[in-house]
Design a protein around this motif. Structure first.
Motif: not given
Length: 778
Positions: A700-708, A731-740
């Motif tokens: 029952g284990i799957n993987g994934g990737v994401f970008f926010d 002020a408006f500052y973009l933040r982003s992250s990448l993960g699994v």
């Protein structure tokens, strides 16, 4: 004694064993008697008297009636044997002996004993109450070996249905005084026979892992001690064959067949290898779609506009069903009754398309005479009846009745719901029978939790989706930790005023009182709501609430802005939410869209408008092994009177992974701890994909990737401290992250492990590289 074995005062009764003893005794005596009478006398008997011996409870007259022999009648040896069988077949006697003595027929019987008590031994997986419900033998009734054997077979079958195919059950009697016995069912449960491997042969379009997710039967995995769907149950396999066919049909494979299922025992005979042999065929799409009318005065063009899927769409029976339902509903709205829409399909082998012609015809003039509901011991009749669009006296529509049956099952109140139609008191009348089986609809839970920041927590919850059998939903929960307390209550009536209006009230309260926190909070709200459908897949909710908010114990070292916001205030709030959801009812079973737009208008101590919006979509690709998701969410808070506080403004907690709670957004840079102030506007976008990792499916284990990516910003009041030294960065500052991610489907629920790395951030942002959450869909 043939057929019976005594063990330590107990008698193990074999099937018809005692009756065989009596038959042998009778044949021996009758043979001896006939031999002594000579050739002529042996042909018949005549008895002037019948003597009954050994009976205690059964009257002599009853025994004579079972024998069927009258005084003075000429009786042959065959009739004597039939008399014996008649007495034995009454099921009241343990032994029977018939002996001719001159002109007297002597019938000697030994009555079956009375059952004193019934016990079960050796059962662990099923308790005595469950087994008692399976048997027909009862205390203080006459013991029957045949019935005891049937009861043992019923218990054995129940264990087999639970996957314990090696279970055995033996009925044993223990003799007591006064012709009584104790009946004991000795149970040997055996081990669960699991499905070690679930495979498919002949599938090309979909992988084994995708098809396994469709079936209710599962492979045995690491949680085999807790999961029951991995046990071998023949009835479940038949159900899975139908589920598999429905899966392929909904994706255009109209020629799909399950050719056979192969089951093999493993070498140690404790598990099965199950293989579905299938033939997929070709995928078909819709070709030419037309509508014709055979009813005078009915314009087919108006009904053509009700069709939602046209040429090129992948064929699915649900598409045809939904289109037919729309057209029949349109006919009722136009005042045309007894309309039937018959989809006629023409198959085109050359281009693998199906031409569909919806033929509008006049159906038979049949009316609903009445609707009978049975089996609902708790649920009120009106709760079931309101799922029908038809009432007594309406034209009978078989399609509408089937849809009503589906709605009844979807309530979740019943383990089984069958809806059938039968002829009524006249040929043009139909009676609709609804047979349901109740199931538990409430839950009560208690729990203990621990967190590094929150400490030890206790929680309790109660929910009931069918309160007092009225179909109403009620829930109550309390959660307390070292630093916080929360209380919530809600009540909803799904059919307010007898219509498709869901109305209810909700109450929420939470407070935080940590000595280590920058401030304490207290927030409470209470108010009614109502929601209703606008169209097939859209709803509108209207709500009103009264709110109380309090910010207290702000440390003097905190931001001057937070110190200014300290205090309490009350507001009223009127709002609405529009939602559109095609995830479970759209034309494409592999795709879905959710749209949600909300606005709340506040008045009282503060006047404001809060607006939020969400657009989300998902689609399964690469033969449905990979699921892609995209979400866009934003919000704005506009104050007209009173100004916002940290209790009102938006944060991005959980919306951009890789950051701590309140770890990003506007901050007071001159405060000692650079306090987070939250913002009055936010916008985020989230993209992710999940896919199999090649591990055994049963894990029952799957993987994934994401970008926010996104930001929260803006404060309407950034006035500095008394000396004007506070510096607020809003002020408006973009933040982003990448993960699994790792998705783990466990018996306690689907868990999600996120490992994230911020890519774009500010120096004062606080990171959180790992978090564990309950996996949910948008």
């Amino acid at each position: 004694m043939a057929g019976a074995q005594k063990t330590g005062g107990r008698t193990l009764v074999g099937r018809n064993g005692l009756q065989k003893v009596a038959v042998a005794t009778f044949l021996g005596l009758s043979t001896a008697s006939i031999a002594g009478l000579g050739p002529v006398a042996a042909q018949s008997y005549s008895f002037t008297d019948v003597v009954i011996e050994g009976n205690q409870r059964v009257s002599p007259a009853s025994i004579v009636s079972y024998a069927g022999i009258g005084r003075g009648e000429q009786v042959s040896a065959a009739q004597l044997n039939a008399a014996y069988q008649g007495i034995v077949n009454s099921g009241l006697f343990e032994t029977v002996n018939i002996e001719p003595r001159g002109n007297t027929l002597v019938i000697t019987v030994q009555e079956y004993p009375t059952i004193n008590v019934i016990n079960f031994e050796g059962n662990r997986r099923m308790d005595d109450e469950e087994l008692q419900a399976l048997i027909k033998s009862t205390s203080r009734r006459v013991y029957s070996p045949t019935q005891a054997e049937a009861d043992a077979a019923a218990i054995t079958q129940a264990y087999a249905s639970a996957g314990r195919l090696a279970a055995t059950v033996e009925p044993v009697i223990i003799r007591r005084s006064d012709n009584r016995v104790d009946l004991v069912f000795e149970v040997t449960e055996g081990k669960v026979v699991e499905i070690e491997r679930l495979a498919f042969a002949g599938n090309r379009a979909f992988s084994d892992s995708r098809l396994r997710r469709v079936l209710s039967t599962k492979q045995a995995g690491i949680f085999r001690a807790l999961v029951q769907s991995d046990t071998f149950i023949a009835e479940r396999i038949e159900f899975d064959k139908q589920v598999l066919r429905d899966f392929y049909l909904s994706r255009g494979y109209i020629d799909f067949q399950t050719l056979s299922t192969t089951t093999e025992l493993t070498r140690n005979r404790n598990a099965f290898l199950l293989t579905f042999n299938v033939r997929e065929g070709q995928q078909f799409r819709l070709g030419r779609v037309t509508v014709t009318s055979e009813i005078e005065g009915v314009n087919a063009a108006a009904y053509r506009e009700a069709i939602r899927a046209g040429e090129g769409s992948v064929y699915s029976p649900s598409i045809l069903e939904n289109n037919v339902a729309r057209m029949e509903t349109l006919a009722v709205e136009q005042g045309v009754n007894f309309v039937r829409v018959d989809p006629q399909i023409t198959r085109n082998e050359r281009d693998l398309t199906l031409d569909v012609n919806y033929v509008i015809t006049r159906g038979p003039r049949v009316f609903v005479e009445r609707i009978d509901i049975e089996g609902n011991t708790t649920t009120l009749d009106r709760v079931v009846r309101r799922e029908f669009t038809s009432v007594e006296g309406d034209p009978f529509n078989p399609r509408a009745i089937r849809q009503s049956a589906e709605r009844i099952r979807a309530l979740g109140f019943f383990s089984n719901a069958e809806v059938q139609a039968r002829e009524g008191s006249a040929p043009d009348q139909v009676i609709v029978d609804v047979d349901v089986e109740e199931q538990p609809t409430g839950s009560l839970g208690f729990g203990v939790s621990y967190g590094v920041n929150t400490g030890v927590g206790l929680n309790a919850s109660f929910s009931e989706s069918n309160f007092l059998g009225r179909g109403q939903a009620i829930s109550f929960g309390i959660n307390t930790t070292t630093d916080s307390r929360a209380l919530n209550f809600s009540f909803a009536e799904p059919a307010f005023l007898g219509r498709d209006l869901r109305a209810g009230v909700a109450f929420n309260y939470r407070e935080s009182t940590s000595d280590d926190a920058d401030y304490n909070t207290r927030i409470g709200s209470f108010g009614p709501f109502i929601d209703f459908p606008l169209a097939e897949r859209s709803r509108l909710r209207l709500r009103f609430s009264g709110n109380y908010k309090e910010l207290s114990n702000v440390d003097t070292d905190n931001s001057f802005i937070l110190q200014q916001e300290e205090g309490s205030y009350s507001t009223g709030e009127v709002g609405y939410t529009y939602s559109f959801d095609s995830r479970n009812s759209g034309l494409d079973p592999n795709a879905g869209v959710l749209v949600r737009f909300s606005q709340d208008f506040g008045f009282g101590d503060k006047s404001y408008v809060r607006t939020t919006a969400l657009v989300a979509a998902e689609k399964a690709v690469l033969n449905e092994d990979v699921t892609l998701r995209a979400e866009f969410e934003g919000g704005a808070l506009s104050y007209f009177d009173g100004g916002s506080t940290v209790l009102d403004r938006f944060d991005l907690n959980g919306k951009i992974r890789g950051f701590e709670n309140n770890g990003l957004g506007p901050r007071d840079l001159n405060a000692p701890d650079e306090d987070a102030l939250k913002g009055e506007m936010f916008a985020v976008a989230r993209f992710e994909a999940d896919f199999p990792l090649g591990l055994p499916e049963e894990y029952g284990i799957n993987g994934g990737v994401f970008f926010d990516v996104g930001s929260v910003w803006g404060l309407s009041d950034t006035a500095g401290g008394e000396d004007g030294s506070d510096e607020v960065d809003d002020a408006f500052y973009l933040r982003s992250s990448l993960g699994v991610s790792l998705f783990w489907d466990t018996p306690i629920g689907p868990l999600r492990f996120n490992f994230a790395k911020p890519i774009v951030k500010k120096d004062y942002d606080e990171e959180q590289p790992f978090d564990l959450t309950i996996s949910t869909r948008f």
